[in-house]
Design a protein around this motif. Structure first.
Motif, short mmCIF file in Angstrom:
data_model
loop_
_atom_site.label_atom_id
_atom_site.label_comp_id
_atom_site.label_asym_id
_atom_site.label_seq_id
_atom_site.Cartn_x
_atom_site.Cartn_y
_atom_site.Cartn_z
N TYR A 46 0.83 -1.20 0.00
CA TYR A 46 0.00 0.00 0.00
C TYR A 46 0.87 1.24 0.00
O TYR A 46 1.85 1.33 0.74
CB TYR A 46 -0.91 0.00 1.23
CG TYR A 46 -1.63 1.31 1.46
CD1 TYR A 46 -2.75 1.66 0.73
CD2 TYR A 46 -1.17 2.22 2.43
CE1 TYR A 46 -3.41 2.86 0.95
CE2 TYR A 46 -1.81 3.42 2.66
CZ TYR A 46 -2.94 3.73 1.91
OH TYR A 46 -3.59 4.93 2.12
N VAL A 47 0.50 2.22 -0.83
CA VAL A 47 1.19 3.50 -0.90
C VAL A 47 0.14 4.60 -0.88
O VAL A 47 -0.88 4.52 -1.57
CB VAL A 47 2.06 3.62 -2.16
CG1 VAL A 47 2.52 5.06 -2.38
CG2 VAL A 47 3.28 2.71 -2.07
N SER A 48 0.38 5.64 -0.09
CA SER A 48 -0.47 6.82 -0.06
C SER A 48 0.37 8.03 -0.45
O SER A 48 1.50 8.19 0.03
CB SER A 48 -1.07 7.02 1.34
OG SER A 48 -1.83 8.21 1.40
N ILE A 49 -0.17 8.89 -1.31
CA ILE A 49 0.56 10.07 -1.79
C ILE A 49 -0.31 11.31 -1.61
O ILE A 49 -1.48 11.32 -2.01
CB ILE A 49 0.91 9.94 -3.29
CG1 ILE A 49 1.63 8.64 -3.60
CG2 ILE A 49 1.76 11.13 -3.73
CD1 ILE A 49 1.82 8.41 -5.10
N ASP A 50 0.25 12.36 -1.02
CA ASP A 50 -0.39 13.67 -0.97
C ASP A 50 0.26 14.57 -2.00
O ASP A 50 1.49 14.65 -2.07
CB ASP A 50 -0.25 14.29 0.42
CG ASP A 50 -1.10 13.59 1.47
OD1 ASP A 50 -2.12 12.98 1.11
OD2 ASP A 50 -0.73 13.65 2.66
N TYR A 51 -0.56 15.27 -2.77
CA TYR A 51 -0.02 16.17 -3.80
C TYR A 51 -1.08 17.22 -4.12
O TYR A 51 -2.17 17.23 -3.53
CB TYR A 51 0.40 15.40 -5.06
CG TYR A 51 -0.71 14.58 -5.68
CD1 TYR A 51 -1.45 15.06 -6.74
CD2 TYR A 51 -1.02 13.31 -5.19
CE1 TYR A 51 -2.47 14.32 -7.31
CE2 TYR A 51 -2.04 12.56 -5.74
CZ TYR A 51 -2.76 13.07 -6.81
OH TYR A 51 -3.77 12.33 -7.35
N TYR A 52 -0.76 18.13 -5.03
CA TYR A 52 -1.64 19.23 -5.39
C TYR A 52 -1.88 19.24 -6.90
O TYR A 52 -1.05 18.74 -7.66
CB TYR A 52 -1.01 20.57 -4.98
CG TYR A 52 -0.68 20.69 -3.52
CD1 TYR A 52 -1.60 21.18 -2.61
CD2 TYR A 52 0.57 20.28 -3.05
CE1 TYR A 52 -1.29 21.28 -1.26
CE2 TYR A 52 0.89 20.37 -1.70
CZ TYR A 52 -0.04 20.87 -0.81
OH TYR A 52 0.27 20.95 0.52
N PRO A 53 -3.01 19.82 -7.35
CA PRO A 53 -3.20 19.99 -8.78
C PRO A 53 -2.02 20.77 -9.38
O PRO A 53 -1.65 21.83 -8.87
CB PRO A 53 -4.50 20.79 -8.88
CG PRO A 53 -5.25 20.43 -7.64
CD PRO A 53 -4.19 20.28 -6.58
N ASP A 54 -1.45 20.21 -10.44
CA ASP A 54 -0.26 20.81 -11.05
C ASP A 54 -0.22 20.40 -12.52
O ASP A 54 0.03 19.24 -12.84
CB ASP A 54 1.00 20.34 -10.33
CG ASP A 54 2.27 20.97 -10.88
OD1 ASP A 54 2.21 21.66 -11.91
OD2 ASP A 54 3.34 20.77 -10.27
N PRO A 55 -0.48 21.34 -13.44
CA PRO A 55 -0.53 20.99 -14.86
C PRO A 55 0.83 20.62 -15.46
O PRO A 55 0.87 20.12 -16.59
CB PRO A 55 -1.09 22.25 -15.52
CG PRO A 55 -0.73 23.36 -14.59
CD PRO A 55 -0.79 22.76 -13.21
N THR A 56 1.91 20.82 -14.73
CA THR A 56 3.23 20.53 -15.28
C THR A 56 3.64 19.06 -15.10
O THR A 56 4.71 18.67 -15.56
CB THR A 56 4.31 21.42 -14.65
OG1 THR A 56 4.48 21.08 -13.27
CG2 THR A 56 3.95 22.89 -14.79
N LYS A 57 2.80 18.26 -14.43
CA LYS A 57 3.16 16.86 -14.24
C LYS A 57 1.90 15.99 -14.27
O LYS A 57 0.78 16.47 -14.08
CB LYS A 57 3.90 16.64 -12.92
CG LYS A 57 3.08 16.92 -11.67
CD LYS A 57 3.92 16.72 -10.41
CE LYS A 57 3.09 16.91 -9.14
NZ LYS A 57 3.91 16.72 -7.92
N LYS A 58 2.10 14.71 -14.54
CA LYS A 58 0.98 13.76 -14.56
C LYS A 58 1.35 12.53 -13.73
O LYS A 58 2.52 12.17 -13.60
CB LYS A 58 0.65 13.35 -16.00
CG LYS A 58 1.79 12.71 -16.77
CD LYS A 58 1.35 12.38 -18.19
CE LYS A 58 2.53 11.92 -19.04
NZ LYS A 58 3.44 13.02 -19.37
N LEU A 59 0.31 11.89 -13.20
CA LEU A 59 0.48 10.70 -12.38
C LEU A 59 0.30 9.47 -13.26
O LEU A 59 -0.75 9.29 -13.88
CB LEU A 59 -0.54 10.70 -11.25
CG LEU A 59 -0.54 9.48 -10.32
CD1 LEU A 59 0.80 9.34 -9.59
CD2 LEU A 59 -1.69 9.57 -9.33
N ASN A 60 1.33 8.62 -13.33
CA ASN A 60 1.28 7.38 -14.10
C ASN A 60 0.91 6.22 -13.16
O ASN A 60 1.57 5.97 -12.16
CB ASN A 60 2.65 7.11 -14.72
CG ASN A 60 2.66 5.89 -15.63
OD1 ASN A 60 2.51 5.99 -16.85
ND2 ASN A 60 2.86 4.71 -15.06
#
Length: 212
Positions: A90-104
């Motif tokens: 299990y992995v949990s990630i906190d992040y913010y909306p950011d048009p310069t990157k995408k989540l694969n």
């Protein structure tokens, strides 16, 4: 077919990639990523909430998040790939909306999110096929798993292996679009055990009676 990885996680195939973009402090113009050039855009209401994990067998999700740059999004992920060295990690990630990157998110990684209220997502999927994969359903490439399920009870799935040509994308999209026009709500495809045999059941909400 993959872009530059800029942030890794403890699950191989789950990472952030750099988007090709131009802009300044007032706006960002995001250019299509490498690959087949197909995009899906999904809006989320201010009351949106996921109640399940989703697992793709054939599709790699490449998600760009557009919204308030101060809004925290939390992604929850479980590796369900048969034979993976991180199976059921299990992995949990906190992040913010950011048009310069995408989540694969690679095939076979269960995923769900919190904090998507009023966020727009762009998905640039990459699809794969295999012959005789019982975990795959072309009409609905999602296996649903309840969020409260214990990690050791998550399924082990076989992912599709072979990238497909552009013509195959158009064929699959045609099937999916036809099905979407007939749906009132998205069906749930769940894994069950019947007489010791693994089977999939698709649960489709019953249409309400039409008013006269």
């Amino acid at each position: 077919m993959f872009d530059q990885i800029i942030e890794k996680t403890d699950i191989i195939g789950l990472h952030f990639e750099k988007n090709l973009s131009i802009g300044n402090k007032f706006y960002t113009h995001v250019i299509a990523s490498s690959g087949p050039g197909i995009s899906d855009f999904v809006t989320h209401s201010d009351a949106f909430h996921y109640t399940q994990y989703g697992i793709h067998i054939a599709q790699v999700d490449r998600l760009t998040f557009f919204g308030d740059p101060n809004q925290i999004i939390t992604g929850h992920f479980v590796d369900c790939r048969e034979g993976s060295p991180t199976l059921h990690k299990y992995v949990s990630i906190d992040y913010y909306p950011d048009p310069t990157k995408k989540l694969n998110i690679d095939r076979g990684i269960a995923h769900t999110f919190d904090g998507l209220e009023n966020v727009l997502t762009r998905d640039e999927p990459i699809w794969y096929m295999s012959v005789g994969n019982s975990d795959y359903n072309m009409e609905s490439d999602v296996i649903n798993v309840p969020r409260e399920l214990e990690l050791n009870e998550f399924p082990e799935v076989t992912i599709n292996k072979y990238p497909i040509p552009r013509e195959a994308y158009e064929f699959v999209l045609g099937i999916q679009h036809k099905n979407m026009t007939e749906l009132q709500e998205y069906p749930n495809r769940v894994l069950v055990n019947i007489d010791g045999e693994k089977r999939y059941v698709t649960i489709t909400p019953k249409k309400g009676d039409k008013e006269n």
